[in-house]
Design an enzyme around this catalytic site. Sequence first.
Site, PDB file in Angstrom:
ATOM      1  N   ASP A  84       0.996  -1.200  -0.002  1.00 36.82           N
ATOM      2  CA  ASP A  84      -0.133   0.026   0.108  1.00 36.82           C
ATOM      3  C   ASP A  84       0.674   1.513  -0.172  1.00 36.82           C
ATOM      4  OD1 ASP A  84      -2.492   1.655   0.172  1.00 36.82           O
ATOM      5  OD2 ASP A  84      -2.451   1.406   2.300  1.00 36.82           O
ATOM      6  N   GLY A 178      -7.891   8.311   7.446  1.00 40.89           N
ATOM      7  CA  GLY A 178      -8.410   8.345   8.779  1.00 40.89           C
ATOM      8  C   GLY A 178      -9.867   8.936   8.636  1.00 40.89           C
ATOM      9  N   ASN A 231      -8.588   0.780   6.591  1.00 42.23           N
ATOM     10  CA  ASN A 231      -7.484   0.654   7.557  1.00 42.23           C
ATOM     11  C   ASN A 231      -8.150   0.943   8.738  1.00 42.23           C
ATOM     12  OD1 ASN A 231      -5.213   0.132   8.889  1.00 42.23           O
ATOM     13  ND2 ASN A 231      -4.194   1.774   7.985  1.00 42.23           N
ATOM     14  N   THR A 232      -8.327   2.456   8.932  1.00 44.19           N
ATOM     15  CA  THR A 232      -8.534   2.908  10.309  1.00 44.19           C
ATOM     16  C   THR A 232      -9.753   2.388  10.897  1.00 44.19           C
ATOM     17  OG1 THR A 232      -7.757   5.158   9.432  1.00 44.19           O
ATOM     18  CG2 THR A 232      -8.896   5.179  11.333  1.00 44.19           C
TER      19      THR A 232
HETATM   20  P1  13P Z   1      -8.699   4.626   5.831  1.00 48.31           P
HETATM   21  O1  13P Z   1      -7.612   4.335   7.174  1.00 48.31           O
HETATM   22  O2  13P Z   1      -9.066   5.834   5.944  1.00 48.31           O
HETATM   23  O3  13P Z   1      -9.648   3.543   5.954  1.00 48.31           O
HETATM   24  O4  13P Z   1      -7.935   4.498   4.509  1.00 48.31           O
HETATM   25  C1  13P Z   1      -7.197   3.293   4.172  1.00 48.31           C
HETATM   26  C2  13P Z   1      -6.506   3.495   3.038  1.00 48.31           C
HETATM   27  O5  13P Z   1      -6.751   4.028   1.885  1.00 48.31           O
HETATM   28  C3  13P Z   1      -4.960   2.574   2.774  1.00 48.31           C
HETATM   29  O6  13P Z   1      -4.597   3.050   1.564  1.00 48.31           O
END
Ligand code: 13P
Length: 287
Positions: A84, A178, A231-232
Site C-alpha cells: 500500500d 483516517g 484501515n482506520t
Molecule cells: P482509511 O484508513 O481511511 O480506511 O484508509 C485506508 C487506505 O486508503 C489505505 O491505503
Amino acid sequence: MLVNAKEMLKKARKEGYAVAQININNLEWTKSALQVAEELKSPIILGVSEGAARYMGGFRTVMAMVRELHDYLGITVPVAVHLDHGTYEGSLKALEAGFTSIMFDGSHYPIEENVAKTKEVVRLAHAKGVSVEAEVGGIGGEEDGVVSAGEQADVEECRLVASLGVDMFAAGIGNIHGKYPKNWKGLNFELLEEIANVTKGIPLVLHGGTGIPEEQVLKSIKLGVSKINVNTECQLAFADATRKYIEAGKDLEGKGYDPRKLLAPGAEAIKEVVREKLRVYGSVEKA
Ligand code: 13P
C-alpha cells in the site's frame, strides 16, 4: 489461493461490485481478514503499508506469515498481498519478497517522474506476474506520518498514468485517510465520472474507505470503483473492543491477561468490520 489482484478486480469491475483492501497490522488482523473472506466466500486484498511491514518485521516476514496462515486456515478464496502506497525502493523490495500486488505511489512526484517510475514498476512487476496500482492526485489525511491535505486529480494526468499498463488506478477525488472531518464535502462524483471516462475500464481504487457513507460508496462502485481500501475503521474497532475488555476488568479475572483472551474481542471486532464491508461492497459469494 494467493493470487495477484488483476483478475479479481477485472471481474469486480465487470460485475459491478468492489473488492475490499483490508490493511493488516499484525497476526490478529491477518487471521480475522482471511477468516471472514473464507466465511463469506469473497475475494480479498490484504494491504500492507511500508510502515506496517517494518512493524511486522519486514516484507519477507509478512509474506511468510500470510502464506503460512493461508495454508493453515485452508483458505480457498482469492487473496492478494498488496503493498500500500509503496515508494519506488519499497516496491522493488516487496516484489523481491513475493508480494502478489504492488501500489507504487508516485503521486507526490512531478508527473514526468510519476510516469517514468510507474512504467518501470509495471515492467518489473508484470515480469513476475504481479499486479500494479498507480496513483495521481494525493489522498488527504495522514498515513505513516505523512500528512497531505489531499488533491483533486488532474484528468489528463489520470489518462496518462492509467495508460501505462497498470492493473488498477487510484485518484484523489476528495477522499482522505483516517476519520473524515465534520465539514467534509464528500466525494467528487463529477471528477470520478470524468476519470472513469478517460481510464478505459481500468478498475478504479477508492482510498480512505473508513467513514464514507454507504450511498457514496455504492455510487462510486457504479462509476467504476472496484477496490476500496479500509484501515482506520478496523483499528478503531479493535481499540474500542480492547478498551471495553480492560475497562470491564476482564484482564484481572482468572487468566484474562493471556493475550489469547485479551486480544480476542479486538480480533472479533475486526471481523465484524470486515463482514460489513464485504456485504456493502457486494463481494460476498463472488470468490
Ligand atoms: P482509511 O484508513 O481511511 O480506511 O484508509 C485506508 C487506505 O486508503 C489505505 O491505503
